[in-house]
Design an enzyme around this catalytic site. Structure first.
Site, short mmCIF file in Angstrom:
data_model
loop_
_atom_site.label_atom_id
_atom_site.label_comp_id
_atom_site.label_asym_id
_atom_site.label_seq_id
_atom_site.Cartn_x
_atom_site.Cartn_y
_atom_site.Cartn_z
N HIS A 28 0.84 -1.20 0.00
CA HIS A 28 0.00 0.00 0.00
C HIS A 28 0.87 1.25 0.00
CE1 HIS A 28 -3.57 -2.19 1.76
NE2 HIS A 28 -2.61 -2.96 2.22
N TYR A 29 0.27 2.38 -0.35
CA TYR A 29 0.83 3.65 0.11
C TYR A 29 -0.13 4.24 1.13
CZ TYR A 29 -1.97 6.31 -3.46
OH TYR A 29 -2.94 6.86 -4.24
N THR A 30 0.43 5.13 1.99
CA THR A 30 -0.39 5.68 3.07
C THR A 30 -1.40 6.71 2.55
OG1 THR A 30 1.36 7.29 3.49
CG2 THR A 30 1.33 5.30 4.86
N GLU A 90 2.49 -0.86 4.56
CA GLU A 90 2.19 0.51 4.13
C GLU A 90 3.50 1.24 3.84
OE1 GLU A 90 -0.52 2.35 3.63
OE2 GLU A 90 -2.17 1.22 4.56
N ASP A 111 -3.54 2.38 -4.92
CA ASP A 111 -2.19 2.22 -4.36
C ASP A 111 -1.61 0.82 -4.56
OD1 ASP A 111 -4.26 1.53 -2.40
OD2 ASP A 111 -2.67 1.35 -0.90
N HIS A 120 -2.62 -2.97 -3.32
CA HIS A 120 -3.99 -2.81 -2.84
C HIS A 120 -4.96 -2.67 -4.01
CE1 HIS A 120 -6.66 -0.76 0.46
NE2 HIS A 120 -7.12 -1.94 0.09
ZN LIG Z 1 -4.06 0.66 0.59
#
Ligand SMILES: [Zn+2]
Length: 224
Positions: free
Chosen positions: A26-28, A91, A143, A133
């Protein structure tokens, strides 16, 4: 590997007897690392991940891998829902498409590769099950997105990459997306998620001959 212990209350038990067979990146999507860390540890937010990696490469452990962290939400891969139950979630600090999307720095990628290798060595996670994600929730999520270097990860043995391919038949792209693992209930969204991962130069949601060829190559890799 140095881990900064920052326990989050946002987890529950994994179902018994289910192997951990996915890694979800993921990215935040928040303006700062501090804001992301706070949210991932806030009981009211009800979200978390097992790890958070800063742009400087610092790794924070929020949830133990044996527990079910809450990172994927409503999601599916290869016909199975409840991705949280069977995955480890990481993340990566990045403002995301909403707040100034940018490349993931080398220090962050190095830390991610080291951590991923460790995770892959302790769970039966097939290369095609290393996903973003967006791959598992294409209608809701973008993401880690088209600036994330999946190619570099694959070079390091983390995830799959179609190194060689020839153009395929566009008409076959959608069914092949489904064979590979994507939920195609919204085909355009599924194509775009695929593109963000495997054809980041052009993420237009249109299943063209190049997408079809890339999918052919991936499916061939997983059959071998
Ligand atoms: Zn995510």
């Amino acid at each position: 590997m140095k881990l900064i212990e920052t326990p989050s209350p946002n987890f529950d038990e994994r179902p018994q007897g289910l192997p951990i067979d996915m890694l979800v990146l993921h990215y935040t999507g928040m303006t700062s690392m501090e804001a992301a860390l706070q949210r991932l540890c806030d009981p009211a937010a009800k979200v978390s991940a097992h790890y958070l990696i800063g742009e400087d490469g610092e790794i924070y452990r929020l949830v133990l891998e044996e527990k079910r962290a809450w990172h994927a939400g409503l999601s599916a891969w290869r016909g199975q829902g409840d991705v949280n139950a069977r995955s480890v979630g990481i993340e990566l600090v990045n403002p995301g498409h909403e707040f100034g999307y940018r490349s993931f720095p080398g220090a962050q990628m190095d830390a991610l590769i080291g951590l991923s290798k460790q995770i892959l060595s302790s769970h039966p996670i097939a290369p095609r099950n290393v996903v973003g994600h967006a791959d598992v929730a294409p209608t809701r999520k973008q993401d880690p997105g088209e600036l994330f270097d999946w190619r570099l990860l694959a070079k390091e043995g983390v995830g799959l990459w179609p190194w060689t391919f020839s153009p395929g038949q566009a008409v076959h792209a959608i069914p092949r997306l489904s064979h590979y693992g994507y939920d195609i209930s919204d085909p355009d969204a599924a194509v775009q998620a695929f593109q963000r991962h495997f054809r980041p130069e052009k993420c237009d949601g249109i299943a063209d001959a190049q997408c079809a060829g890339l999918l052919d190559a991936l499916l061939k890799l997983v059959q071998e």
